[in-house]
Write a protein that holds these residues in place. Structure first.
Motif, mmCIF file in Angstrom:
data_model
loop_
_atom_site.group_PDB
_atom_site.id
_atom_site.type_symbol
_atom_site.label_atom_id
_atom_site.label_comp_id
_atom_site.label_asym_id
_atom_site.label_seq_id
_atom_site.Cartn_x
_atom_site.Cartn_y
_atom_site.Cartn_z
ATOM 1 N N ALA A 82 0.929 -1.102 -0.063
ATOM 2 C CA ALA A 82 0.060 0.021 0.055
ATOM 3 C C ALA A 82 0.777 1.277 0.074
ATOM 4 O O ALA A 82 0.358 2.302 -0.381
ATOM 5 C CB ALA A 82 -0.926 -0.036 1.119
ATOM 6 N N THR A 83 1.997 1.228 0.513
ATOM 7 C CA THR A 83 2.899 2.338 0.665
ATOM 8 C C THR A 83 3.778 2.336 -0.837
ATOM 9 O O THR A 83 4.502 3.447 -0.842
ATOM 10 C CB THR A 83 4.042 2.337 1.521
ATOM 11 O OG1 THR A 83 4.811 1.149 1.482
ATOM 12 C CG2 THR A 83 3.267 1.898 2.982
ATOM 13 N N ILE A 84 3.632 1.649 -1.745
ATOM 14 C CA ILE A 84 4.319 1.686 -2.844
ATOM 15 C C ILE A 84 3.336 2.053 -4.033
ATOM 16 O O ILE A 84 2.519 1.563 -4.614
ATOM 17 C CB ILE A 84 4.846 0.307 -3.407
ATOM 18 C CG1 ILE A 84 5.749 -0.318 -2.090
ATOM 19 C CG2 ILE A 84 5.757 0.262 -4.701
ATOM 20 C CD1 ILE A 84 6.370 -1.557 -2.470
ATOM 21 N N THR A 85 3.755 3.157 -4.772
ATOM 22 C CA THR A 85 3.069 3.558 -5.988
ATOM 23 C C THR A 85 3.698 3.106 -7.140
ATOM 24 O O THR A 85 4.898 3.371 -7.363
ATOM 25 C CB THR A 85 2.956 5.418 -6.167
ATOM 26 O OG1 THR A 85 2.396 5.631 -4.830
ATOM 27 C CG2 THR A 85 2.335 5.744 -7.217
ATOM 28 N N VAL A 86 2.827 2.504 -7.951
ATOM 29 C CA VAL A 86 3.511 1.727 -9.205
ATOM 30 C C VAL A 86 2.668 2.360 -10.367
ATOM 31 O O VAL A 86 1.716 2.487 -10.391
ATOM 32 C CB VAL A 86 3.134 0.297 -9.173
ATOM 33 C CG1 VAL A 86 3.572 -0.472 -10.430
ATOM 34 C CG2 VAL A 86 3.467 -0.421 -8.012
ATOM 35 N N ASN A 87 3.912 2.855 -11.352
ATOM 36 C CA ASN A 87 3.489 3.139 -12.763
ATOM 37 C C ASN A 87 3.101 2.108 -13.483
ATOM 38 O O ASN A 87 4.483 1.415 -13.759
ATOM 39 C CB ASN A 87 4.152 4.508 -13.083
ATOM 40 C CG ASN A 87 4.078 5.717 -12.415
ATOM 41 O OD1 ASN A 87 3.344 6.154 -11.816
ATOM 42 N ND2 ASN A 87 5.386 6.017 -11.885
ATOM 43 N N VAL A 88 2.191 1.840 -14.217
ATOM 44 C CA VAL A 88 2.185 0.552 -15.074
ATOM 45 C C VAL A 88 2.123 1.053 -16.575
ATOM 46 O O VAL A 88 1.244 1.756 -17.010
ATOM 47 C CB VAL A 88 0.847 -0.198 -14.799
ATOM 48 C CG1 VAL A 88 0.895 -1.483 -15.776
ATOM 49 C CG2 VAL A 88 0.779 -0.538 -13.370
ATOM 50 N N LEU A 89 3.185 0.674 -17.373
ATOM 51 C CA LEU A 89 3.544 1.149 -18.759
ATOM 52 C C LEU A 89 3.536 -0.031 -19.700
ATOM 53 O O LEU A 89 4.211 -1.007 -19.308
ATOM 54 C CB LEU A 89 4.895 1.987 -18.811
ATOM 55 C CG LEU A 89 4.865 3.068 -17.598
ATOM 56 C CD1 LEU A 89 6.056 3.993 -17.515
ATOM 57 C CD2 LEU A 89 3.958 4.207 -17.705
ATOM 58 N N ASN A 90 3.029 0.157 -20.760
ATOM 59 C CA ASN A 90 2.872 -1.148 -21.709
ATOM 60 C C ASN A 90 4.018 -0.540 -22.741
ATOM 61 O O ASN A 90 3.856 0.369 -23.448
ATOM 62 C CB ASN A 90 1.557 -0.912 -22.232
ATOM 63 C CG ASN A 90 1.404 -2.123 -23.476
ATOM 64 O OD1 ASN A 90 2.415 -2.978 -23.437
ATOM 65 N ND2 ASN A 90 0.247 -2.316 -23.942
ATOM 66 N N ALA A 91 4.881 -1.655 -22.922
ATOM 67 C CA ALA A 91 6.160 -1.194 -23.943
ATOM 68 C C ALA A 91 5.594 -2.319 -25.320
ATOM 69 O O ALA A 91 6.684 -2.179 -26.244
ATOM 70 C CB ALA A 91 7.335 -1.554 -23.467
ATOM 71 N N THR A 92 4.439 -2.908 -25.197
ATOM 72 C CA THR A 92 4.316 -3.754 -26.596
ATOM 73 C C THR A 92 3.251 -3.219 -27.364
ATOM 74 O O THR A 92 2.865 -2.034 -27.167
ATOM 75 C CB THR A 92 3.622 -5.191 -25.851
ATOM 76 O OG1 THR A 92 2.281 -4.682 -25.483
ATOM 77 C CG2 THR A 92 4.447 -5.591 -24.613
#
Length: 203
Positions: A82-92
């Protein structure tokens, strides 16, 4: 006595058996050997019951050599998802992967930041399942926690990067996140203290 042979005088030769000195020597050596073996056996028994002559403790028994204790490393202080902010990025070239993956990470307790296509640096250039990217401080904190969700993903750090956010960049080899049960087991193993054997103590 008459005849051709006659014994004269009052002394007769004494007929004695020759002394068998060789037998006496053999018997003496054999006796010494038996006594020696008996004494050695007695010493062995004494060593067994007395501890080989070592110094005994105050109560009359030999102090036991303590077994070396194992050293337990301190548990790692990993951050909660919950303390980790993740940016989800698509390279496909496959559409919808970033959004779908972000939704699954949110269900697993992560905070979600940006969701979209990867930057030009990574777009269509990630051949593996993905890249986990974060600041240098994330190498032993956020990245291992996120890495449990995508096993075998490459981990990279950018010393110039500011803030605590991390990126999950989806590559061509991506199919799905690691199963939640497997990911949870990995997180548990990361958080548990490691036990290492201590060096052997000579007695």
């Amino acid at each position: 006595m008459g005849g051709q042979y006659r014994i004269t005088g009052d002394k007769y030769p004494r007929m004695r058996r020759p002394r068998r000195r060789g037998r006496l020597v053999v018997l003496t050596v054999a006796s010494a050997a038996v006594l020696g073996m008996g004494g050695w056996g007695t010493l062995q028994l004494i060593d067994v019951f007395t501890g080989g002559g070592d110094s005994a403790s105050a109560n009359g028994t030999k102090a036991a050599c303590a077994e070396p204790a194992s050293r337990t490393a301190a548990p790692k202080a990993l951050p909660e998802p919950a303390t980790i902010t993740v940016n989800v990025l698509n390279a496909t070239t496959r559409g919808g992967l970033a959004k779908k993956t972000a939704e699954e990470l949110k269900k697993r307790g992560f905070a979600i930041g940006k969701v979209g296509n990867a930057t030009e640096e990574y777009d269509k250039k990630v051949k593996g399942i993905g890249v986990l990217l974060g600041p240098a401080a994330a190498l032993d904190t956020s990245l291992p926690v996120l890495g449990a969700q995508l096993a075998d993903a490459e981990r990279r750090t950018d010393p110039a990067r500011k803030g605590g956010e991390v990126d999950l960049i989806i590559g061509d080899g991506f199919k799905a996140l690691t199963g939640k049960a497997d990911a949870d087991r990995t997180l548990t193993a990361l958080a548990e203290p490691e036990t290492t054997p201590a060096s052997k103590k000579s007695c």
